[in-house]
Write a protein that holds these residues in place. Structure first.
Motif, short mmCIF file in Angstrom:
data_model
loop_
_atom_site.label_atom_id
_atom_site.label_comp_id
_atom_site.label_asym_id
_atom_site.label_seq_id
_atom_site.Cartn_x
_atom_site.Cartn_y
_atom_site.Cartn_z
N VAL A 122 0.87 -1.18 0.00
CA VAL A 122 0.00 0.00 0.00
C VAL A 122 0.90 1.22 0.00
N PHE A 123 0.55 2.22 -0.79
CA PHE A 123 1.28 3.48 -0.76
C PHE A 123 0.59 4.40 0.24
N SER A 124 1.32 4.89 1.24
CA SER A 124 0.72 5.76 2.25
C SER A 124 1.30 7.16 2.14
N MET A 125 0.44 8.14 2.36
CA MET A 125 0.89 9.52 2.39
C MET A 125 0.03 10.29 3.39
N ASN A 126 0.60 11.35 3.94
CA ASN A 126 -0.11 12.25 4.83
C ASN A 126 -0.62 13.42 3.99
N ASN A 127 -1.90 13.75 4.16
CA ASN A 127 -2.52 14.70 3.24
C ASN A 127 -3.51 15.59 3.98
N TYR A 128 -3.19 16.88 4.09
CA TYR A 128 -4.01 17.81 4.85
C TYR A 128 -4.83 18.74 3.94
N ARG A 129 -5.20 18.27 2.79
CA ARG A 129 -6.06 19.06 1.92
C ARG A 129 -7.53 18.88 2.33
N GLU A 130 -8.43 19.55 1.59
CA GLU A 130 -9.85 19.40 1.89
C GLU A 130 -10.37 18.02 1.51
N LYS A 131 -9.74 17.41 0.50
CA LYS A 131 -10.07 16.06 0.06
C LYS A 131 -8.79 15.34 -0.33
N VAL A 132 -8.88 14.03 -0.41
CA VAL A 132 -7.77 13.24 -0.96
C VAL A 132 -7.68 13.57 -2.46
N PRO A 133 -6.51 13.91 -2.95
CA PRO A 133 -6.39 14.31 -4.37
C PRO A 133 -6.55 13.11 -5.31
N TYR A 134 -7.69 13.06 -5.97
CA TYR A 134 -8.02 11.91 -6.82
C TYR A 134 -6.98 11.70 -7.92
N ALA A 135 -6.61 12.77 -8.61
CA ALA A 135 -5.69 12.63 -9.74
C ALA A 135 -4.37 12.02 -9.30
N GLN A 136 -3.89 12.43 -8.13
CA GLN A 136 -2.61 11.90 -7.65
C GLN A 136 -2.73 10.44 -7.21
N THR A 137 -3.86 10.08 -6.60
CA THR A 137 -4.02 8.67 -6.23
C THR A 137 -4.07 7.79 -7.48
N MET B 258 -0.90 -0.30 -6.96
CA MET B 258 -1.27 -0.58 -5.57
C MET B 258 -2.18 0.53 -5.07
N PRO B 259 -2.95 0.26 -4.01
CA PRO B 259 -3.85 1.29 -3.47
C PRO B 259 -3.12 2.28 -2.59
N VAL B 260 -3.86 3.32 -2.20
CA VAL B 260 -3.32 4.42 -1.40
C VAL B 260 -4.05 4.46 -0.06
N MET B 261 -3.29 4.75 1.00
CA MET B 261 -3.87 4.98 2.33
C MET B 261 -3.37 6.33 2.84
N ILE B 262 -4.25 7.08 3.50
CA ILE B 262 -3.89 8.36 4.08
C ILE B 262 -3.52 8.14 5.55
N GLY B 263 -2.29 8.51 5.90
CA GLY B 263 -1.80 8.28 7.25
C GLY B 263 -2.12 9.38 8.23
N GLU B 264 -2.37 10.60 7.73
CA GLU B 264 -2.70 11.73 8.60
C GLU B 264 -3.59 12.72 7.87
N TRP B 265 -4.54 13.27 8.60
CA TRP B 265 -5.33 14.41 8.14
C TRP B 265 -6.12 14.91 9.34
N HIS B 266 -6.54 16.14 9.34
CA HIS B 266 -7.41 16.65 10.41
C HIS B 266 -7.90 18.05 10.07
N PHE B 267 -8.90 18.45 10.84
CA PHE B 267 -9.40 19.82 10.81
C PHE B 267 -9.64 20.25 12.26
N GLY B 268 -9.28 21.49 12.56
CA GLY B 268 -9.52 22.04 13.89
C GLY B 268 -10.22 23.37 13.81
N ALA B 269 -10.63 23.86 14.99
CA ALA B 269 -11.29 25.17 15.08
C ALA B 269 -10.79 25.88 16.33
N LEU B 270 -11.27 27.10 16.53
CA LEU B 270 -10.80 27.93 17.65
C LEU B 270 -11.91 28.19 18.67
N ASP B 271 -12.91 27.30 18.75
CA ASP B 271 -14.07 27.57 19.61
C ASP B 271 -14.12 26.71 20.86
#
Length: 515
Positions: A373-388, A397-410
């Motif tokens: 499996v090819f793994s990458m960390n990706n902090y975009r709004e979506k997983v980039p389809y063209a790159q996968t 081989m397939p792709v797995m995302i190892g890291e992503w998140h969204f936070g706020a200040l509230d």
């Protein structure tokens, strides 16, 4: 103005706190209030004990015992996780043969330490270091760190049972949220004992082989093979564990953050090594003499100079083309050697790659044929389809995302996280957009959110103080995010099979913290 003085400026021992301490007794910010903030120690203890005494969460009926799709059996299973491509997409396959898509969460551990060096006055609660709370303290590079989540768990469950109780609570929370994978950087032994699917991290630190550019080793040195074998031996203790999905060979190698090719970095940073010797051999197969070599590179150069010594000459585009080809050889030899060593120790589990920092260049991707499996960390709004798709087409081989998140200040944290939205409800919407879009992507087999707990409001070892958890410092859920995750996980397999349209109500995405 700059102060010109021969005397060292004294370190400030007591920070100026014009209003009050920065953290309350529970480790929360004293400067903010928000819905869900725990008001006092007694409430925190009652909340934790209620969770510990509550009815354990049950998995949905349409999940297999491993969290796979019980309505989609691909075969009788091999007893271990594997990958399989069907007519329309890639899947992981669980040990019993059911289609599996990995919805994971990283750092399932008591991971909220704050760097309190010289900040004692900023804390409402700082107990004696050798008493009941001794396990909340740690030291990194001579600086004191305090873990307020651990302190809160000790208050609720005592200093003998808190860690065991936490492990049960954490896995129960993952089941409640319909996660099916304990992700990287976690205390995976808890998951292993409970037969809960997990991944494990590896880290290559050569003991015999020199590093020739950042953390890139001298891969053509004979001792590199010995280092690879020692590295792989860490997999022996989970070799027969069916709950282990696979292992990440490393995380975001520092050479991968550079705009320089590894071969170029080696030339400028390492005066002599076996990999420079191999570069000479590689080029002599193309250019038989110094004259041909110099003409090809369009610069005055000899093989003697290339082999060893300080290199300061600017490189031509012709030279860079050859060094890119050799960089591809370096990366291929690096990963294939480590991968072979790992398979000799553990032939059963998946090689999940190296958690690349984003989408890699072609010269790096082609060296990764030895992964499952090819793994990458990706902090975009979506997983980039063209790159996968591009990665899949190169590596099959397939792709797995190892890291992503969204936070706020509230919710009282000074920083949002890398991905940034306005509110906790928006975090939930961003979660659904990202995960369901990834599930609908035929080349993607999983996404792992970073991380389980918010970081300390005071900042961890490197100052990060992000709202990136599903849970806060008191082990209380950010419910808008949790409700959204449950909704996505409940229909995950229907989305992946094209039976349900992915969630589309995107939040407003604010500027990222960086990237």
């Amino acid at each position: 103005h700059m102060l010109d003085t021969a005397e060292e400026i004294a370190v400030i021992q007591h920070p100026l706190l014009p209003q009050r301490a920065l953290l309350d007794d529970l480790g929360q910010s004293t400067f903010h209030n928000w819905p869900g903030k725990t008001p006092d120690v007694e409430t925190m203890i009652a909340n934790l004990r209620d969770r510990a005494n509550g009815t354990p969460a049950a998995c949905p009926a349409h999940f297999s015992r491993w969290g796979g799709n019980a309505r989609h059996k691909l075969d009788e299973g091999t007893g271990f996780f594997r990958v399989q491509k069907t007519s329309d997409r890639w899947w992981l396959v669980d040990p019993d043969g059911f289609a599996f898509w990995s919805a994971g969460i990283d750092s399932v551990r008591v991971d909220t330490s704050a760097n309190v060096h010289l900040l004692n006055d900023a804390l409402n609660f700082l107990p004696e270091r050798d008493g009941k709370y001794r396990e909340i303290f740690s030291t990194l590079q001579g600086q004191l760190h305090v873990n307020y989540l651990a302190a809160n768990l000790i208050r609720a469950f005592g200093d003998k049972d808190w860690h065991r109780t936490w492990g049960r609570l954490a896995l129960d929370e993952l089941r409640r949220l319909r996660f099916n994978t304990v992700g990287n950087w976690s205390e995976w032994s808890f998951a292993s004992r409970e037969a809960f699917p997990y991944v494990r991290p590896m880290h290559f630190t050569p003991e015999r082989t020199e590093q020739i550019y950042r953390d890139f080793p001298d891969v053509f040195h004979p001792d590199f093979m010995v280092d690879a074998q020692s590295y792989a031996e860490t997999l022996a203790d989970t070799r027969e564990d069916p709950a282990l999905i696979g292992y990440f060979m490393m995380n975001e190698p520092t050479w991968a953050f550079s705009s320089e090719l590894p071969a170029v970095g080696m030339l400028y940073n390492c005066q002599a090594c076996e990999t420079r010797n191999r570069l000479v051999t590689f080029l002599k197969e193309k250019y038989a003499s110094d004259h041909e070599f110099s003409r090809a590179w369009q610069m005055p150069v000899t093989y003697t100079h290339l082999k060893e010594g300080e290199w300061r000459e600017p490189l031509t585009k012709e030279a860079l083309a050859d060094l890119e080809a050799f960089s591809e050889m370096m990366v291929e030899h690096y990963f294939s050697t480590l991968a072979r060593a790992c398979r000799e120790v553990d032939p059963h589990h998946l090689n999940l790659g190296i958690r690349y920092a984003g989408v890699p260049p072609v010269w790096a991707v082609r060296g990764m044929q030895s992964f499952d499996v090819f793994s990458m960390n990706n902090y975009r709004e979506k997983v980039p389809y063209a790159q996968t798709k591009e990665i899949h087409d190169l590596l099959q081989m397939p792709v797995m995302i190892g890291e992503w998140h969204f936070g706020a200040l509230d919710v009282g944290l000074p920083a949002s996280g890398i991905g940034h939205v306005r509110t906790q409800a928006d975090r939930g919407r961003a979660y659904r957009i990202y995960l369901e879009d990834a599930a609908a992507n035929p080349y993607c087999v999983g996404t792992h959110w970073f991380v389980l707990y918010d970081q300390s409001a005071l900042g961890r070892f490197d100052g990060e103080n992000y709202n990136i958890g599903f849970l806060d410092i008191c082990h209380q859920p950010h419910e808008p995010l949790c409700v959204a995750a449950i909704a996505s996980h409940e229909q995950l397999y229907e989305v992946a099979r094209g039976e349900v349209v992915p969630y589309e109500d995107a939040p407003e995405y604010l500027p990222k913290l960086y990237l």
